[in-house]
Enzyme design. Structure first.
Site, PDB file in Angstrom:
ATOM      1  N   GLY A 179      -4.558  -4.254  -3.734  1.00  0.00           N
ATOM      2  CA  GLY A 179      -5.623  -3.112  -4.029  1.00  0.00           C
ATOM      3  C   GLY A 179      -4.860  -2.054  -4.390  1.00  0.00           C
ATOM      4  O   GLY A 179      -4.130  -1.413  -3.399  1.00  0.00           O
ATOM      5  N   ASN A 214      -5.309 -10.114  -3.652  1.00  0.00           N
ATOM      6  CA  ASN A 214      -4.988  -9.581  -2.073  1.00  0.00           C
ATOM      7  C   ASN A 214      -4.509  -8.086  -2.524  1.00  0.00           C
ATOM      8  O   ASN A 214      -4.793  -7.322  -1.540  1.00  0.00           O
ATOM      9  CB  ASN A 214      -4.020 -10.412  -1.551  1.00  0.00           C
ATOM     10  CG  ASN A 214      -2.746 -10.667  -2.622  1.00  0.00           C
ATOM     11  OD1 ASN A 214      -2.775 -10.744  -3.717  1.00  0.00           O
ATOM     12  ND2 ASN A 214      -1.918 -11.341  -1.977  1.00  0.00           N
ATOM     13  N   LEU A 232       3.684  12.280   0.990  1.00  0.00           N
ATOM     14  CA  LEU A 232       4.653  13.306   1.840  1.00  0.00           C
ATOM     15  C   LEU A 232       3.734  14.171   2.342  1.00  0.00           C
ATOM     16  O   LEU A 232       3.906  14.838   3.623  1.00  0.00           O
ATOM     17  CB  LEU A 232       5.532  14.162   0.971  1.00  0.00           C
ATOM     18  CG  LEU A 232       6.591  14.799   1.256  1.00  0.00           C
ATOM     19  CD1 LEU A 232       7.682  14.049   2.403  1.00  0.00           C
ATOM     20  CD2 LEU A 232       7.410  15.543   0.087  1.00  0.00           C
ATOM     21  N   VAL A 265       2.339  14.099  -3.728  1.00  0.00           N
ATOM     22  CA  VAL A 265       1.923  14.918  -2.622  1.00  0.00           C
ATOM     23  C   VAL A 265       0.354  14.790  -2.755  1.00  0.00           C
ATOM     24  O   VAL A 265      -0.605  15.840  -2.224  1.00  0.00           O
ATOM     25  CB  VAL A 265       2.334  16.624  -2.848  1.00  0.00           C
ATOM     26  CG1 VAL A 265       3.810  16.682  -2.517  1.00  0.00           C
ATOM     27  CG2 VAL A 265       2.104  17.047  -4.122  1.00  0.00           C
ATOM     28  N   ARG A 281       2.176 -28.869  -6.909  1.00  0.00           N
ATOM     29  CA  ARG A 281       1.770 -29.414  -8.493  1.00  0.00           C
ATOM     30  C   ARG A 281       0.587 -30.113  -8.638  1.00  0.00           C
ATOM     31  O   ARG A 281       0.411 -30.759  -9.218  1.00  0.00           O
ATOM     32  CB  ARG A 281       3.257 -30.441  -8.847  1.00  0.00           C
ATOM     33  CG  ARG A 281       4.609 -29.589  -8.773  1.00  0.00           C
ATOM     34  CD  ARG A 281       5.405 -30.476  -8.836  1.00  0.00           C
ATOM     35  NE  ARG A 281       5.425 -31.342  -7.406  1.00  0.00           N
ATOM     36  CZ  ARG A 281       6.501 -32.148  -7.004  1.00  0.00           C
ATOM     37  NH1 ARG A 281       7.441 -32.250  -7.846  1.00  0.00           N
ATOM     38  NH2 ARG A 281       6.467 -32.756  -5.794  1.00  0.00           N
ATOM     39  N   ASP A 285       1.006  -1.153   0.104  1.00  0.00           N
ATOM     40  CA  ASP A 285       0.014   0.171  -0.169  1.00  0.00           C
ATOM     41  C   ASP A 285       0.869   1.313  -0.050  1.00  0.00           C
ATOM     42  O   ASP A 285       0.496   2.236   0.468  1.00  0.00           O
ATOM     43  CB  ASP A 285      -1.105  -0.117   1.400  1.00  0.00           C
ATOM     44  CG  ASP A 285      -1.778  -1.190   1.008  1.00  0.00           C
ATOM     45  OD1 ASP A 285      -2.080  -1.671   0.325  1.00  0.00           O
ATOM     46  OD2 ASP A 285      -2.217  -1.604   2.631  1.00  0.00           O
TER      47      ASP A 285
HETATM   48  P1  GDP Z   1      -0.796   0.310  -3.449  1.00  0.00           P
HETATM   49  O1  GDP Z   1      -1.388  -0.804  -2.981  1.00  0.00           O
HETATM   50  O2  GDP Z   1       0.629   0.350  -3.499  1.00  0.00           O
HETATM   51  O3  GDP Z   1      -1.192   0.892  -4.887  1.00  0.00           O
HETATM   52  O4  GDP Z   1      -1.557   1.757  -2.401  1.00  0.00           O
HETATM   53  P2  GDP Z   1      -3.301   1.760  -2.168  1.00  0.00           P
HETATM   54  O5  GDP Z   1      -3.631   2.070  -3.312  1.00  0.00           O
HETATM   55  O6  GDP Z   1      -3.382   0.492  -1.383  1.00  0.00           O
HETATM   56  O7  GDP Z   1      -3.052   2.701  -1.136  1.00  0.00           O
HETATM   57  C1  GDP Z   1      -2.344   4.179  -1.332  1.00  0.00           C
HETATM   58  C2  GDP Z   1      -3.432   5.120  -0.704  1.00  0.00           C
HETATM   59  O8  GDP Z   1      -2.414   6.351  -0.862  1.00  0.00           O
HETATM   60  C3  GDP Z   1      -4.179   5.152  -1.854  1.00  0.00           C
HETATM   61  O9  GDP Z   1      -5.675   5.743  -1.271  1.00  0.00           O
HETATM   62  C4  GDP Z   1      -3.793   6.374  -2.692  1.00  0.00           C
HETATM   63  O10 GDP Z   1      -4.986   7.151  -3.598  1.00  0.00           O
HETATM   64  C5  GDP Z   1      -3.143   7.302  -1.807  1.00  0.00           C
HETATM   65  N1  GDP Z   1      -1.919   7.870  -2.309  1.00  0.00           N
HETATM   66  C6  GDP Z   1      -0.893   7.630  -3.366  1.00  0.00           C
HETATM   67  N2  GDP Z   1       0.217   8.541  -3.087  1.00  0.00           N
HETATM   68  C7  GDP Z   1      -0.400   9.610  -2.438  1.00  0.00           C
HETATM   69  C8  GDP Z   1      -0.128  10.769  -2.056  1.00  0.00           C
HETATM   70  O11 GDP Z   1       1.195  11.361  -2.299  1.00  0.00           O
HETATM   71  N3  GDP Z   1      -0.715  11.594  -1.109  1.00  0.00           N
HETATM   72  C9  GDP Z   1      -1.986  11.080  -0.662  1.00  0.00           C
HETATM   73  N4  GDP Z   1      -2.683  12.130   0.056  1.00  0.00           N
HETATM   74  N5  GDP Z   1      -2.514   9.999  -1.094  1.00  0.00           N
HETATM   75  C10 GDP Z   1      -1.730   9.085  -1.797  1.00  0.00           C
HETATM   76  P1  IMO Z   2      -0.961  -4.192  -2.316  1.00  0.00           P
HETATM   77  O1  IMO Z   2      -0.478  -4.553  -3.442  1.00  0.00           O
HETATM   78  C1  IMO Z   2      -0.987  -4.571   1.958  1.00  0.00           C
HETATM   79  C2  IMO Z   2      -1.029  -8.521   3.634  1.00  0.00           C
HETATM   80  C3  IMO Z   2      -2.399  -8.943   4.374  1.00  0.00           C
HETATM   81  C4  IMO Z   2      -1.774 -10.005   5.408  1.00  0.00           C
HETATM   82  C5  IMO Z   2      -0.728 -10.634   4.333  1.00  0.00           C
HETATM   83  C6  IMO Z   2      -0.984 -12.042   3.993  1.00  0.00           C
HETATM   84  O2  IMO Z   2      -2.155  -3.353  -2.366  1.00  0.00           O
HETATM   85  O3  IMO Z   2       0.230  -3.353  -1.640  1.00  0.00           O
HETATM   86  P2  IMO Z   2      -2.665 -12.680   1.853  1.00  0.00           P
HETATM   87  O4  IMO Z   2      -3.906 -12.493   1.376  1.00  0.00           O
HETATM   88  O5  IMO Z   2      -1.763 -12.158   0.780  1.00  0.00           O
HETATM   89  O6  IMO Z   2      -2.405 -14.145   2.375  1.00  0.00           O
HETATM   90  O7  IMO Z   2      -2.507 -11.852   3.162  1.00  0.00           O
HETATM   91  O8  IMO Z   2      -0.443  -9.790   3.415  1.00  0.00           O
HETATM   92  N1  IMO Z   2      -1.295  -8.160   2.345  1.00  0.00           N
HETATM   93  C7  IMO Z   2      -1.097  -6.793   1.993  1.00  0.00           C
HETATM   94  N2  IMO Z   2      -0.905  -5.791   2.572  1.00  0.00           N
HETATM   95  N3  IMO Z   2      -1.063  -4.303   0.730  1.00  0.00           N
HETATM   96  C8  IMO Z   2      -1.106  -5.453   0.071  1.00  0.00           C
HETATM   97  O9  IMO Z   2      -1.420  -5.401  -1.429  1.00  0.00           O
HETATM   98  C9  IMO Z   2      -1.343  -6.544   0.576  1.00  0.00           C
HETATM   99  N4  IMO Z   2      -1.749  -8.239   0.127  1.00  0.00           N
HETATM  100  C10 IMO Z   2      -1.457  -8.870   1.223  1.00  0.00           C
HETATM  101  O10 IMO Z   2      -3.005  -8.142   5.009  1.00  0.00           O
HETATM  102  O11 IMO Z   2      -1.007  -9.425   6.492  1.00  0.00           O
HETATM  103 MG    MG Z   3      -2.936  -1.627  -1.910  1.00  0.00          MG
END
Ligand code: GDP
Ligand code: IMO
Ligand code: MG
Length: 422
Positions: A40, A38, A330, A412, A143, A13
């Site tokens: 998002g 998994n 940031l 940002v 497998r 995330d």
């Molecule tokens: P990802 O899984 O690495 O693609 O990240 P996620 O989408 O799960 O979570 C990142 C969150 O931070 C999302 O709600 C994005 O819209 C938000 N986001 C990403 N970069 C920035 C940023 O620079 N500033 C703010 N305010 N939100 C950001």
């Molecule tokens: P993105 O791509 C954050 C975490 C779960 C749990 C562990 C194992 O959005 O960054 P799983 O369902 O993979 O067996 O869960 O890994 N987890 C993530 N945490 N971002 C993700 O993906 C994650 N995908 C799995 O919360 O702790």
């Molecule tokens: Mg994510």
């Protein structure tokens, strides 16, 4: 040749989807190579917010080809749902989305097994996303899994799936869980499989042809370095290699064809699910949750928050060969008067500069903090490096120095335009 791997440098995330969307402008193909639904990945285009789970974030730019590689585990019904969701927003992935025939599938029994195993673990649960990821990769390694290519032989697939549902119902019963209704379960999968047939192909051949034609490939890592099955905080990890090497095995593109590795990190730290997180801190959590931020994109769970941990990101830089650091969120720190950064750990009173692989030792690591002055100025409308408050620039540069990386991007805000390239 200009092929770029992008990975999460923390616990997932980090804002990978947002940075991928930004970089896609300079890419011909975007590839997912590991993980599954998994993930998002949030991308905001104009006023529309997209959360992508299986489809590469590059799909939102209409001239980009998107590949779901052999290393991904695919829930057929989930993928169909995602395709339909995009179509409703006027984006038709047909012809631009290609799915590896060697990617393993996630079936409803994998999700049921995920839930049953988590329930049995009780307080020792991992806190998975319940998307069936661990059980599907388990079948791959054992497998016994089924690959996307098998849906191309409809008659045989019906037999294989029927047998698999029956076998796994025995397993579910033995775990004290309810078996799945055979017909309904199969009907759901078969319906989705029929829809996906036109997307399935040999993506390894396709990618190599693209490299030969000097197309630019962008690899979209999912999860983050410390959720890696080998290098993460085992067992509180996911079941794939989330580090740069996983992008090669999960796509069939070798390391010698990679030019650049971008690590994405938040300007602070977050984690969802169980497991150690040395710099976790209520102050950061209260601040970000108070702004309505840091809720999981896949499960909606509140993310755990803490200060930036330079020990983990430095280790991540080594594990992935990170050349460039994209620092996101940031703006999340805009209001703070002072900001702490974990620059080292102390274990049993002694300094330590890396994450110990033994979880019990990691749990005993105490963060050593350095404090930086805040900037107390909104940054979300700033579009150039020079226009950022001097303390924000100093903070971002200090994080790059502490982690042995080069700062390439500062983000940002969640929008496309809220990205500063250095
Ligand atoms: P990802 O899984 O690495 O693609 O990240 P996620 O989408 O799960 O979570 C990142 C969150 O931070 C999302 O709600 C994005 O819209 C938000 N986001 C990403 N970069 C920035 C940023 O620079 N500033 C703010 N305010 N939100 C950001
Ligand atoms: P993105 O791509 C954050 C975490 C779960 C749990 C562990 C194992 O959005 O960054 P799983 O369902 O993979 O067996 O869960 O890994 N987890 C993530 N945490 N971002 C993700 O993906 C994650 N995908 C799995 O919360 O702790
Ligand atoms: Mg994510």
């Amino acid at each position: 040749m200009s092929n770029t791997i992008l990975v999460g440098a923390q616990w997932g995330d980090e804002g990978k989807g947002k940075i991928i969307d930004y970089l896609t402008e300079q890419a011909d193909i975007v590839v997912r190579a590991q993980g599954g639904a998994n993930a998002g990945h949030t991308v905001i285009v104009g006023k529309t917010k997209y959360i992508l789970h299986l489809i590469p974030s590059g799909i939102l730019r209409n001239r980009t080809t998107c590949v779901i590689g052999n290393g991904v585990v695919i829930d057929p019904a989930g993928l169909v749902e995602e395709i339909d969701g995009l179509k409703q927003n006027g984006i038709d992935p047909a012809g631009r989305l290609l799915v590896s025939d060697a990617a393993h599938m996630v079936f409803p029994y994998h999700k049921a097994l995920d839930a049953a195993r988590e329930a049995l673990k009780g307080r020792g649960k991992i806190g998975t996303t319940l998307r069936g990821i661990g059980p599907a990769y388990g079948d791959k390694i054992a497998r016994s899994g089924l690959r996307m290519g098998s849906i191309l032989n409809a008659k045989r697939f019906v037999e294989q799936l029927g047998q698999a549902v029956r076998d796994n119902n025995i397993l579910l019963r033995s775990l004290g869980a309810r078996p799945l209704p055979l017909k309904r379960t199969m009907d759901g999968v078969l319906k989705a499989a029929r829809r996906l047939r036109p997307y399935v192909t040999n993506t390894v051949q396709l990618l190599h042809k693209a490299v030969a034609a000097e197309k630019r490939i962008l690899f979209e890592g999912a999860q983050g370095t410390f959720l890696d099955i080998d290098h993460g905080t085992f067992p509180y990890v996911t079941s794939s290699n989330t580090t740069a090497g996983g992008m090669c095995t999960g796509s069939g593109i070798p390391p010698t064809m990679i030019d650049r590795v971008i690590g994405v990190a938040k300007a602070y730290t977050t984690r969802v699910g169980e497991g150690p997180m040395p710099s976790e801190d209520r102050v950061v959590g209260d601040l970000l949750h108070g702004m309505g931020r840091e809720y999981g994109a896949t499960t909606g769970r509140e993310r755990r928050c803490g200060w930036f941990d330079a020990v983990t990101v430095r280790q991540s830089a080594r594990l992935n060969g990170i050349t460039d650091l994209a620092l996101t969120n940031l703006d999340g720190l805009d209001t703070l008067g002072s900001i702490k950064v974990c620059v080292g750990y102390r274990l049993g009173g002694k300094p330590i500069d890396h994450q110990p692989s033994d979880l019990a030792q990691l749990a005993r690591c105490r963060p050593v903090y350095e404090t930086f002055p805040g900037w107390q100025t909104p940054t979300d409308k700033i579009r150039t490096w020079k226009a950022l408050p001097p303390n924000a620039r100093r903070y971002a540069k200090a994080l790059a120095k502490l982690t042995g990386t080069r700062l390439s991007h500062a983000s940002v805000g969640p929008g496309r335009s809220q990205t500063i390239t250095l």
